[in-house]
Motif scaffolding. Structure first.
Motif, PDB file in Angstrom:
ATOM      1  N   ASP A   1       0.819  -1.214   0.000  1.00 41.77           N
ATOM      2  CA  ASP A   1       0.000   0.000   0.000  1.00 41.77           C
ATOM      3  C   ASP A   1       0.852   1.263   0.000  1.00 41.77           C
ATOM      4  O   ASP A   1       0.383   2.330  -0.398  1.00 41.77           O
ATOM      5  CB  ASP A   1      -0.937  -0.001   1.208  1.00 41.77           C
ATOM      6  CG  ASP A   1      -2.089  -0.978   1.044  1.00 41.77           C
ATOM      7  OD1 ASP A   1      -2.341  -1.400  -0.102  1.00 41.77           O
ATOM      8  OD2 ASP A   1      -2.722  -1.331   2.050  1.00 41.77           O
ATOM      9  N   GLN A   2       2.103   1.169   0.465  1.00 38.05           N
ATOM     10  CA  GLN A   2       2.978   2.331   0.452  1.00 38.05           C
ATOM     11  C   GLN A   2       3.363   2.741  -0.972  1.00 38.05           C
ATOM     12  O   GLN A   2       3.877   3.837  -1.181  1.00 38.05           O
ATOM     13  CB  GLN A   2       4.244   2.051   1.269  1.00 38.05           C
ATOM     14  CG  GLN A   2       3.993   2.005   2.768  1.00 38.05           C
ATOM     15  CD  GLN A   2       5.258   1.759   3.558  1.00 38.05           C
ATOM     16  OE1 GLN A   2       6.334   1.509   2.996  1.00 38.05           O
ATOM     17  NE2 GLN A   2       5.164   1.819   4.878  1.00 38.05           N
ATOM     18  N   LYS A   3       3.094   1.851  -1.933  1.00 42.37           N
ATOM     19  CA  LYS A   3       3.371   2.171  -3.334  1.00 42.37           C
ATOM     20  C   LYS A   3       2.156   2.764  -4.041  1.00 42.37           C
ATOM     21  O   LYS A   3       2.253   3.189  -5.192  1.00 42.37           O
ATOM     22  CB  LYS A   3       3.831   0.909  -4.072  1.00 42.37           C
ATOM     23  CG  LYS A   3       5.123   0.320  -3.521  1.00 42.37           C
ATOM     24  CD  LYS A   3       5.495  -0.973  -4.238  1.00 42.37           C
ATOM     25  CE  LYS A   3       6.772  -1.578  -3.654  1.00 42.37           C
ATOM     26  NZ  LYS A   3       7.136  -2.854  -4.328  1.00 42.37           N
ATOM     27  N   ASP A   4       1.012   2.768  -3.356  1.00 49.00           N
ATOM     28  CA  ASP A   4      -0.227   3.283  -3.946  1.00 49.00           C
ATOM     29  C   ASP A   4      -0.179   4.802  -4.010  1.00 49.00           C
ATOM     30  O   ASP A   4       0.111   5.479  -3.009  1.00 49.00           O
ATOM     31  CB  ASP A   4      -1.419   2.819  -3.113  1.00 49.00           C
ATOM     32  CG  ASP A   4      -2.735   3.322  -3.663  1.00 49.00           C
ATOM     33  OD1 ASP A   4      -3.206   2.768  -4.667  1.00 49.00           O
ATOM     34  OD2 ASP A   4      -3.283   4.284  -3.082  1.00 49.00           O
ATOM     35  N   ALA A   5      -0.479   5.364  -5.182  1.00 49.57           N
ATOM     36  CA  ALA A   5      -0.355   6.814  -5.379  1.00 49.57           C
ATOM     37  C   ALA A   5      -1.258   7.612  -4.441  1.00 49.57           C
ATOM     38  O   ALA A   5      -0.862   8.669  -3.930  1.00 49.57           O
ATOM     39  CB  ALA A   5      -0.681   7.161  -6.831  1.00 49.57           C
ATOM     40  N   ALA A   6      -2.468   7.113  -4.181  1.00 46.35           N
ATOM     41  CA  ALA A   6      -3.390   7.835  -3.297  1.00 46.35           C
ATOM     42  C   ALA A   6      -2.841   7.897  -1.874  1.00 46.35           C
ATOM     43  O   ALA A   6      -2.983   8.919  -1.185  1.00 46.35           O
ATOM     44  CB  ALA A   6      -4.757   7.163  -3.310  1.00 46.35           C
ATOM     45  N   HIS A   7      -2.203   6.821  -1.414  1.00 48.59           N
ATOM     46  CA  HIS A   7      -1.598   6.813  -0.081  1.00 48.59           C
ATOM     47  C   HIS A   7      -0.392   7.746  -0.024  1.00 48.59           C
ATOM     48  O   HIS A   7      -0.211   8.485   0.949  1.00 48.59           O
ATOM     49  CB  HIS A   7      -1.173   5.400   0.305  1.00 48.59           C
ATOM     50  CG  HIS A   7      -2.323   4.495   0.637  1.00 48.59           C
ATOM     51  ND1 HIS A   7      -2.899   3.669  -0.287  1.00 48.59           N
ATOM     52  CD2 HIS A   7      -3.002   4.300   1.796  1.00 48.59           C
ATOM     53  CE1 HIS A   7      -3.888   2.994   0.292  1.00 48.59           C
ATOM     54  NE2 HIS A   7      -3.969   3.357   1.540  1.00 48.59           N
ATOM     55  N   VAL A   8       0.433   7.698  -1.053  1.00 50.78           N
ATOM     56  CA  VAL A   8       1.603   8.577  -1.094  1.00 50.78           C
ATOM     57  C   VAL A   8       1.163  10.035  -1.093  1.00 50.78           C
ATOM     58  O   VAL A   8       1.757  10.874  -0.394  1.00 50.78           O
ATOM     59  CB  VAL A   8       2.469   8.269  -2.335  1.00 50.78           C
ATOM     60  CG1 VAL A   8       3.615   9.278  -2.449  1.00 50.78           C
ATOM     61  CG2 VAL A   8       3.022   6.858  -2.270  1.00 50.78           C
ATOM     62  N   LEU A   9       0.112  10.327  -1.845  1.00 48.88           N
ATOM     63  CA  LEU A   9      -0.389  11.703  -1.902  1.00 48.88           C
ATOM     64  C   LEU A   9      -0.859  12.166  -0.525  1.00 48.88           C
ATOM     65  O   LEU A   9      -0.516  13.264  -0.069  1.00 48.88           O
ATOM     66  CB  LEU A   9      -1.532  11.803  -2.915  1.00 48.88           C
ATOM     67  CG  LEU A   9      -2.142  13.192  -3.120  1.00 48.88           C
ATOM     68  CD1 LEU A   9      -1.120  14.136  -3.733  1.00 48.88           C
ATOM     69  CD2 LEU A   9      -3.377  13.097  -4.018  1.00 48.88           C
ATOM     70  N   ALA A  10      -1.650  11.322   0.150  1.00 49.07           N
ATOM     71  CA  ALA A  10      -2.143  11.679   1.487  1.00 49.07           C
ATOM     72  C   ALA A  10      -0.984  11.855   2.461  1.00 49.07           C
ATOM     73  O   ALA A  10      -0.971  12.786   3.281  1.00 49.07           O
ATOM     74  CB  ALA A  10      -3.105  10.602   1.988  1.00 49.07           C
ATOM     75  N   TYR A  11      -0.011  10.963   2.376  1.00 44.45           N
ATOM     76  CA  TYR A  11       1.150  11.028   3.263  1.00 44.45           C
ATOM     77  C   TYR A  11       1.965  12.295   3.004  1.00 44.45           C
ATOM     78  O   TYR A  11       2.329  13.029   3.934  1.00 44.45           O
ATOM     79  CB  TYR A  11       2.008   9.779   3.044  1.00 44.45           C
ATOM     80  CG  TYR A  11       3.245   9.683   3.911  1.00 44.45           C
ATOM     81  CD1 TYR A  11       3.173   9.850   5.286  1.00 44.45           C
ATOM     82  CD2 TYR A  11       4.484   9.391   3.343  1.00 44.45           C
ATOM     83  CE1 TYR A  11       4.310   9.735   6.092  1.00 44.45           C
ATOM     84  CE2 TYR A  11       5.624   9.269   4.132  1.00 44.45           C
ATOM     85  CZ  TYR A  11       5.527   9.448   5.499  1.00 44.45           C
ATOM     86  OH  TYR A  11       6.648   9.341   6.286  1.00 44.45           O
ATOM     87  N   GLY A  12       2.242  12.564   1.722  1.00 42.00           N
ATOM     88  CA  GLY A  12       3.025  13.752   1.375  1.00 42.00           C
ATOM     89  C   GLY A  12       2.341  15.043   1.785  1.00 42.00           C
ATOM     90  O   GLY A  12       2.984  15.964   2.316  1.00 42.00           O
ATOM     91  N   MET A  13       1.031  15.124   1.571  1.00 40.20           N
ATOM     92  CA  MET A  13       0.289  16.332   1.943  1.00 40.20           C
ATOM     93  C   MET A  13       0.281  16.521   3.455  1.00 40.20           C
ATOM     94  O   MET A  13       0.375  17.653   3.954  1.00 40.20           O
ATOM     95  CB  MET A  13      -1.136  16.258   1.399  1.00 40.20           C
ATOM     96  CG  MET A  13      -1.220  16.355  -0.112  1.00 40.20           C
ATOM     97  SD  MET A  13      -2.900  16.108  -0.763  1.00 40.20           S
ATOM     98  CE  MET A  13      -3.721  17.580  -0.130  1.00 40.20           C
ATOM     99  N   ALA A  14       0.164  15.413   4.203  1.00 37.74           N
ATOM    100  CA  ALA A  14       0.165  15.506   5.662  1.00 37.74           C
ATOM    101  C   ALA A  14       1.527  15.968   6.170  1.00 37.74           C
ATOM    102  O   ALA A  14       1.616  16.821   7.066  1.00 37.74           O
ATOM    103  CB  ALA A  14      -0.204  14.157   6.269  1.00 37.74           C
ATOM    104  N   LEU A  15       2.601  15.426   5.606  1.00 37.93           N
ATOM    105  CA  LEU A  15       3.942  15.864   6.003  1.00 37.93           C
ATOM    106  C   LEU A  15       4.143  17.344   5.683  1.00 37.93           C
ATOM    107  O   LEU A  15       4.713  18.086   6.497  1.00 37.93           O
ATOM    108  CB  LEU A  15       4.997  15.027   5.286  1.00 37.93           C
ATOM    109  CG  LEU A  15       5.156  13.575   5.761  1.00 37.93           C
ATOM    110  CD1 LEU A  15       6.110  12.818   4.842  1.00 37.93           C
ATOM    111  CD2 LEU A  15       5.650  13.512   7.203  1.00 37.93           C
ATOM    112  N   GLN A  16       3.679  17.759   4.517  1.00 36.03           N
ATOM    113  CA  GLN A  16       3.817  19.165   4.143  1.00 36.03           C
ATOM    114  C   GLN A  16       3.072  20.066   5.124  1.00 36.03           C
ATOM    115  O   GLN A  16       3.538  21.161   5.471  1.00 36.03           O
ATOM    116  CB  GLN A  16       3.268  19.387   2.726  1.00 36.03           C
ATOM    117  CG  GLN A  16       3.434  20.818   2.233  1.00 36.03           C
ATOM    118  CD  GLN A  16       2.514  21.144   1.069  1.00 36.03           C
ATOM    119  OE1 GLN A  16       1.444  20.552   0.949  1.00 36.03           O
ATOM    120  NE2 GLN A  16       2.916  22.070   0.226  1.00 36.03           N
TER     121      GLN A  16
END
Length: 337
Positions: free
Chosen positions: A198-213
């Motif tokens: 799931d860490q390779k899923d684009a939707a998860h990466v997007l949510a993770y990146g936006m949260a970190l930002q």
């Protein structure tokens, strides 16, 4: 005389039995007619037939529940609730069907999810797939992400959802928990809990990146977004990359490398322009925004209107920064038209 009275009593009881049997057959036929009408969308007829001779029906509570569904179809929500309350009164505490149906209708109508009532119902019927499914829907509606994630093992154990639906629910719950996180550390913890696939899923990466930002951890976000884009090109991730402020010179070099591979990508050109603007390279940013706008307007997309409008505003700022006041005004006027 005694014999005659006996004959009369037997005849009378026989007549009563025949009458009850006939009445029961009529009630059964009315129920069947009502169900057929409900199946064909004739809610008014369905309700009328289901409620006729209801006292003689084999299972009056079922007639009431189906009548409630018909009333709901007619928009008579108050009467639907009344039918369901009557059905609840006739069922045992360990038979949650009528209560569940009433709460499902509350959920379907929107508004405040009946979480407390569903939780109480779960205590009465802890293994009911329908109750678990409704409680999960209510917790998702109420954005109770931690509680929803805690419920997932029970959903799986009692097969409340099929495998695909449960997997998608788990992903939505994780993304919701990520959006609701209160620190960068809690976001990282959620990421570690996510299966590697799931860490390779684009939707998860997007949510993770936006949260970190959101918590200023742009460097961490840049690394994970860059890695994801190397594996799968995805425009929302490209857009996010242009908004991150980590190692700007490195990001500019990376964007140039991507442009060599995707020279006609409007999202990438716009992201490149944003990075150039962040570095104060306004003439280069102006050129990138102009190229992005041309691509966006030529190709179009599901959200090209919003994207091109944002790009027009960014181009207007770049024009203003490079001294082209008239061009900036023209560009801003274009966004209004």
């Amino acid at each position: 005389a005694a014999r005659r009275r006996g004959v009369l009593w037997r005849a009378l009881f026989g007549a009563r039995g025949w009458w009850r049997q006939r009445h029961g057959l009529q009630a059964r036929q009315r129920t069947l007619d009502g169900l057929m009408a409900l199946l064909h969308g004739d809610n008014a007829t369905a309700r009328k037939q289901l409620l006729a001779n209801i006292n003689a029906a084999e299972s009056p509570e079922l007639n009431l529940m189906f009548a409630a569904r018909a009333a709901q179809g007619e928009g008579d929500l108050r009467q639907a609730d009344l039918y369901l309350q009557q059905a609840e009164a006739q069922l045992r505490a360990d038979q949650p069907a009528a209560t569940l149906l009433r709460l499902e209708q509350v959920l379907a109508r929107g508004g405040e999810p009946p979480i407390a009532e569903l939780q109480a119902l779960r205590e009465r019927a802890p293994r009911s797939p329908g109750v678990l499914r409704a409680l999960a829907a209510a917790r998702e509606r109420g954005q109770q992400w931690s509680a929803l994630r805690a419920l997932q093992p029970e959903l799986r154990r009692h097969e409340a959802l099929d495998a695909a639906a449960l997997t998608e629910l788990e992903r939505r719950a994780w993304r919701g928990a990520t959006r609701a996180a209160t620190s960068a550390e809690s976001v990282r913890t959620l990421w570690k809990e996510l299966p590697r696939g799931d860490q390779k899923d684009a939707a998860h990466v997007l949510a993770y990146g936006m949260a970190l930002q959101r918590f200023g951890a742009d460097a961490d976000a840049e690394a994970v977004v860059r890695e994801a884009l190397a594996a799968q090109w995805q425009h929302q991730l490209v857009t996010l990359y242009g908004l991150l402020r980590a190692d700007l010179p490195k990001q500019l070099r990376q964007a140039e490398q991507w442009l060599a591979q995707h020279p006609d990508d409007g999202a990438l050109l716009q992201a490149f322009g944003r990075l150039q603007a962040a570095g104060g390279h306004w003439e280069a940013a102006r050129n990138s925004f102009q190229a992005a706008l041309q691509v966006l307007q030529r190709k179009g997309s599901d959200n090209w209107g919003a994207s091109s409008q944002r790009c027009s505003v960014e181009l207007a700022e770049a024009l203003l920064r490079t001294g082209d006041v008239e061009g900036a005004l023209v560009q801003l006027q274009a966004t209004q038209g």
